[in-house]
Design a protein around this motif. Structure first.
Motif, mmCIF file in Angstrom:
data_model
loop_
_atom_site.group_PDB
_atom_site.id
_atom_site.type_symbol
_atom_site.label_atom_id
_atom_site.label_comp_id
_atom_site.label_asym_id
_atom_site.label_seq_id
_atom_site.Cartn_x
_atom_site.Cartn_y
_atom_site.Cartn_z
ATOM 1 N N ALA A 113 0.824 -1.206 0.000
ATOM 2 C CA ALA A 113 0.000 0.000 0.000
ATOM 3 C C ALA A 113 0.858 1.257 0.000
ATOM 4 N N ASP A 114 0.261 2.318 -0.507
ATOM 5 C CA ASP A 114 0.851 3.648 -0.415
ATOM 6 C C ASP A 114 0.199 4.308 0.792
ATOM 7 N N VAL A 115 0.982 4.564 1.842
ATOM 8 C CA VAL A 115 0.446 5.124 3.074
ATOM 9 C C VAL A 115 1.019 6.520 3.268
ATOM 10 N N SER A 116 0.125 7.470 3.523
ATOM 11 C CA SER A 116 0.560 8.835 3.786
ATOM 12 C C SER A 116 -0.254 9.404 4.939
ATOM 13 N N TYR A 117 0.236 10.482 5.512
ATOM 14 C CA TYR A 117 -0.514 11.136 6.581
ATOM 15 C C TYR A 117 -0.422 12.641 6.421
ATOM 16 N N GLN A 118 -1.407 13.319 7.016
ATOM 17 C CA GLN A 118 -1.434 14.772 6.953
ATOM 18 C C GLN A 118 -1.934 15.310 8.283
ATOM 19 N N HIS A 119 -1.178 16.221 8.858
ATOM 20 C CA HIS A 119 -1.604 16.894 10.084
ATOM 21 C C HIS A 119 -2.566 18.000 9.663
ATOM 22 N N THR A 120 -3.767 18.002 10.249
ATOM 23 C CA THR A 120 -4.817 18.895 9.745
ATOM 24 C C THR A 120 -5.312 19.946 10.732
ATOM 25 N N GLY A 121 -4.888 19.895 11.972
ATOM 26 C CA GLY A 121 -5.498 20.803 12.934
ATOM 27 C C GLY A 121 -4.517 21.521 13.808
ATOM 28 N N GLN A 122 -5.079 22.117 14.823
ATOM 29 C CA GLN A 122 -4.289 22.849 15.804
ATOM 30 C C GLN A 122 -4.000 21.944 16.990
ATOM 31 N N THR A 123 -3.046 22.356 17.784
ATOM 32 C CA THR A 123 -2.695 21.571 18.959
ATOM 33 C C THR A 123 -3.462 22.065 20.175
ATOM 34 N N ALA A 124 -3.398 21.287 21.250
ATOM 35 C CA ALA A 124 -3.992 21.622 22.549
ATOM 36 C C ALA A 124 -5.506 21.771 22.483
ATOM 37 N N ASP A 125 -6.156 20.976 21.640
ATOM 38 C CA ASP A 125 -7.616 21.012 21.578
ATOM 39 C C ASP A 125 -8.226 19.688 22.033
ATOM 40 N N GLY A 126 -7.406 18.816 22.609
ATOM 41 C CA GLY A 126 -7.916 17.582 23.182
ATOM 42 C C GLY A 126 -7.948 16.388 22.253
ATOM 43 N N GLY A 127 -7.435 16.504 21.050
ATOM 44 C CA GLY A 127 -7.465 15.378 20.131
ATOM 45 C C GLY A 127 -6.272 15.378 19.197
ATOM 46 N N ASP A 159 -5.170 15.638 15.526
ATOM 47 C CA ASP A 159 -5.759 16.214 14.327
ATOM 48 C C ASP A 159 -4.976 15.791 13.096
ATOM 49 N N GLY A 160 -5.529 14.851 12.385
ATOM 50 C CA GLY A 160 -4.869 14.417 11.175
ATOM 51 C C GLY A 160 -5.570 13.233 10.555
ATOM 52 N N THR A 161 -5.121 12.899 9.370
ATOM 53 C CA THR A 161 -5.640 11.732 8.677
ATOM 54 C C THR A 161 -4.477 10.899 8.183
ATOM 55 N N VAL A 162 -4.715 9.601 8.162
ATOM 56 C CA VAL A 162 -3.779 8.660 7.548
ATOM 57 C C VAL A 162 -4.545 8.026 6.398
ATOM 58 N N ILE A 163 -3.948 8.045 5.214
ATOM 59 C CA ILE A 163 -4.598 7.530 4.018
ATOM 60 C C ILE A 163 -3.829 6.316 3.522
ATOM 61 N N VAL A 164 -4.555 5.220 3.315
ATOM 62 C CA VAL A 164 -3.974 3.984 2.806
ATOM 63 C C VAL A 164 -4.585 3.726 1.432
ATOM 64 N N ASN A 165 -3.747 3.708 0.413
ATOM 65 C CA ASN A 165 -4.191 3.419 -0.951
ATOM 66 C C ASN A 165 -3.697 2.046 -1.369
ATOM 67 N N THR A 166 -4.658 1.177 -1.721
ATOM 68 C CA THR A 166 -4.303 -0.134 -2.231
ATOM 69 C C THR A 166 -5.003 -0.358 -3.559
ATOM 70 N N ARG A 167 -4.449 -1.254 -4.338
ATOM 71 C CA ARG A 167 -5.059 -1.566 -5.626
ATOM 72 C C ARG A 167 -6.429 -2.221 -5.467
ATOM 73 N N LEU A 168 -6.555 -3.117 -4.502
ATOM 74 C CA LEU A 168 -7.796 -3.860 -4.333
ATOM 75 C C LEU A 168 -8.882 -3.069 -3.602
ATOM 76 N N LYS A 169 -8.525 -2.376 -2.543
ATOM 77 C CA LYS A 169 -9.523 -1.697 -1.725
ATOM 78 C C LYS A 169 -9.663 -0.214 -2.030
ATOM 79 N N GLY A 170 -8.785 0.327 -2.831
ATOM 80 C CA GLY A 170 -8.840 1.760 -3.104
ATOM 81 C C GLY A 170 -8.277 2.559 -1.951
ATOM 82 N N SER A 171 -8.856 3.716 -1.700
ATOM 83 C CA SER A 171 -8.364 4.618 -0.686
ATOM 84 C C SER A 171 -9.201 4.520 0.586
ATOM 85 N N GLN A 172 -8.518 4.368 1.719
ATOM 86 C CA GLN A 172 -9.181 4.351 3.023
ATOM 87 C C GLN A 172 -8.554 5.420 3.911
#
Length: 90
Positions: free
Chosen positions: A59-73, A75-88
């Motif tokens: 799989a092609d795995v990437s991540y992106q930090h999407t938010g601000q800090t110190a908000d209790g969570g 903030d980001g997404t991890v994306i897994v791209n595979t030929r069979l399952k597509g993008s998750q």
């Protein structure tokens, strides 16, 4: 963060052997606890993306930090791209 991550997930066996005699679990946790909120969020995203990459070798795995800090969570997404399952998103 990367060398600690290698030790935690065993990405680099040489790194694991090198650190296993000089760095304890307490040392690793102490280092993680000393991270700034921003670095901690990025560390978690990097850790999750590496774990998902190990589970999905082709799989092609990437991540992106999407938010601000110190908000209790993480903030980001991890994306897994595979030929069979597509993008998750996590």
């Amino acid at each position: 963060c990367t060398s600690i991550l290698d030790v935690i997930i065993g990405n680099n066996k040489n790194s694991l052997n090198e650190y296993s005699t000089s760095v304890s679990r307490a040392d690793i946790l102490n280092t993680i606890n000393q991270l700034t909120p921003l670095k901690f969020e990025k560390f978690v995203l990097l850790l999750l993306s590496n774990v998902l990459k190990q589970e999905n070798i082709r799989a092609d795995v990437s991540y992106q930090h999407t938010g601000q800090t110190a908000d209790g969570g993480i903030d980001g997404t991890v994306i897994v791209n595979t030929r069979l399952k597509g993008s998750q998103e996590y």
